[in-house]
Design an enzyme around this catalytic site. Structure first.
Site, PDB file in Angstrom:
ATOM      1  N   HIS A 221     -99.439  18.221 -43.302  1.00 55.36           N
ATOM      2  CA  HIS A 221    -100.661  18.360 -44.094  1.00 55.36           C
ATOM      3  C   HIS A 221    -101.049  17.048 -44.751  1.00 55.36           C
ATOM      4  O   HIS A 221    -100.204  16.278 -45.191  1.00 55.36           O
ATOM      5  CB  HIS A 221    -100.519  19.490 -45.128  1.00 55.36           C
ATOM      6  N   ASP A 233     -95.671  13.510 -50.715  1.00 57.40           N
ATOM      7  CA  ASP A 233     -96.188  14.855 -50.444  1.00 57.40           C
ATOM      8  C   ASP A 233     -97.701  14.817 -50.307  1.00 57.40           C
ATOM      9  O   ASP A 233     -98.411  15.033 -51.275  1.00 57.40           O
ATOM     10  CB  ASP A 233     -95.759  15.798 -51.573  1.00 57.40           C
ATOM     11  N   GLU A 265    -103.165  22.828 -47.336  1.00 56.59           N
ATOM     12  CA  GLU A 265    -101.787  23.333 -47.424  1.00 56.59           C
ATOM     13  C   GLU A 265    -101.400  23.632 -48.861  1.00 56.59           C
ATOM     14  O   GLU A 265    -100.773  24.666 -49.159  1.00 56.59           O
ATOM     15  CB  GLU A 265    -100.822  22.304 -46.821  1.00 56.59           C
ATOM     16  N   GLU A 266    -101.776  22.733 -49.758  1.00 57.27           N
ATOM     17  CA  GLU A 266    -101.366  22.881 -51.149  1.00 57.27           C
ATOM     18  C   GLU A 266    -102.001  24.103 -51.816  1.00 57.27           C
ATOM     19  O   GLU A 266    -101.489  24.593 -52.825  1.00 57.27           O
ATOM     20  CB  GLU A 266    -101.726  21.617 -51.950  1.00 57.27           C
ATOM     21  N   ASP A 293     -93.006  17.361 -43.627  1.00 62.30           N
ATOM     22  CA  ASP A 293     -93.449  17.485 -45.017  1.00 62.30           C
ATOM     23  C   ASP A 293     -92.422  16.819 -45.924  1.00 62.30           C
ATOM     24  O   ASP A 293     -91.252  17.217 -45.943  1.00 62.30           O
ATOM     25  CB  ASP A 293     -93.599  18.965 -45.387  1.00 62.30           C
TER      26      ASP A 293
END
Length: 389
Positions: A221, A233, A265-266, A293
């Protein structure tokens, strides 16, 4: 003969062709854009940059759009006397303001913990950890609390917390420091200010022209949380996917692969869920989905989780590679749920996770992750299809 040729090509890719300067340059250029929250201008600028990098390598790119409702914190806090303590509303929390006595709940908010105190009509305070946020909130609501404050169990803000569902209770996450200011029986005013809106997400899919039935999909992501530049991240995973495409360009691996950067994604794996839904036939043909990730900081040694057979192949191909039970927090999950074998590459949760300090990722660690992925791809494609599954 074909498998031997592929093995030789992939072996050469691992042994000699990583250009660390490429990762370092891309890392620097994307980080300058700021936090890449889905739907933001920085997110779109990063996507344009990365699309250009894929196309420069000879790949075709396409965008796949989707939309989803998102919960935004408009500025939540808790007031204690003359002090106002900032916090972050947990996604799924109800909005509202509550003035009541604080009750320090022993433990982490299990039903048994709430059974030891009286939180009816009051603001419950619990520690983060051990059980999901949603369970804490449901237990607080069931015990009659008017609001809930979750105190972080590590240094820094409690960013990106989500209940994973709607709970009709104002729920605020605060730092350890803020938690120490909350005293038993003291009156507090909890203000959770939230908005529910619609977000347009965009996945980027890169592939060689003519490839319509890939056997492998490499994904990660590209979005980050608000306030966090997202170096580890997950710009680290994004650049791992890009470096895989770079090393595979003009080799047999590129003709058997898709490279995908997921958005949203988050906010709840929205990009990968949309991709799986909209590309069911393609996903059903995959022999493996590799997810990357947080691979740029060695909080823990590089490890893989996922399908048992794939984990075994990866560990045989990479001496010393660790394994872990892959959970439900990243983009491999929708593929697993669709029946695709998945492999999740991860280096643990670093101290700057979801924090403004997430500004550093090591290009060498990202490159080493790609090395391991290439060796594993070799093992998967060299195995009989049934064995790979």
């Amino acid at each position: 003969m074909r498998q031997m040729k592929l093995r030789a090509v992939l072996g050469a890719l691992v042994l000699g062709s990583w250009a660390g300067a490429n990762i370092e340059t891309d890392l620097s250029n994307v980080l300058k854009l700021g936090p890449r929250v889905a739907g933001s201008a920085a997110n779109e600028s990063a996507r344009v940059y990365l699309e250009g990098r894929f196309r420069a390598l000879g790949y075709t790119t396409r965008r796949e759009t989707f939309s989803y409702p998102r919960f935004d914190d408009l500025g939540s806090d808790v007031r204690v006397g003359e002090r106002t303590l900032a916090g972050q509303a947990l996604q799924g929390s109800a909005g509202g303001s509550v003035s009541a006595a604080a009750v320090l709940v022993p433990g982490v908010g299990t039903p048994e913990d709430f059974g030891r105190v009286d939180v009816r009509g009051r603001v419950a305070v619990v520690r983060r950890g051990q059980i999901p946020f949603a369970q804490k909130a449901r237990n607080a609501l069931g015990a009659g609390a008017a609001g809930l404050i979750v105190v972080n169990n590590v240094a820094g803000e409690l960013r990106g917390g989500t209940l994973g569902e709607r709970v009709e209770l104002p729920v605020l996450g605060v730092t350890q420091e803020a938690g120490t200011a909350l005293r038993e029986g003291e009156r507090v005013t909890l203000s959770v200010r939230v908005r529910q809106g619609e977000v347009r997400g965009v996945n980027v899919v890169a592939f060689k022209t003519g490839v319509t039935r890939p056997e492998l999909l490499f994904g990660g992501h590209m979005d980050s949380v608000a306030g966090a530049p997202g170096a580890n991240d997950n710009l680290s995973g994004t650049l791992a996917v890009l470096d895989l495409a770079r090393r595979a360009a003009n080799t047999p691996l590129a003709a058997r692969s898709f490279f995908v950067l997921f958005d949203g994604e988050e906010d709840g794996l929205h990009g990968s869920r949309s991709f799986v839904k909209d590309n069911a036939a393609l996903v059903g043909n995959l022999r493996a989905m590799f997810n990357f990730d947080m691979v740029g900081v060695n909080a823990d040694p590089l490890a893989v989780g996922g399908d048992g057979d794939l984990v075994a192949l990866a560990r045989r191909a990479n001496a010393g590679l660790e394994s872990f039970p892959a959970g439900g927090g990243s983009d491999h999950v929708p593929f697993t749920q669709a029946g695709t074998p998945t492999l999740f590459f991860h280096r643990g949760i670093d101290p700057n996770y979801h924090q403004p300090g997430d500004r550093v990722a090591d290009p060498a660690l990202i490159g080493a992750t790609v090395d391991a992925a290439l060796r594993t791809a070799d093992a998967v494609l060299s195995a009989a299809p049934a064995a790979a599954r």
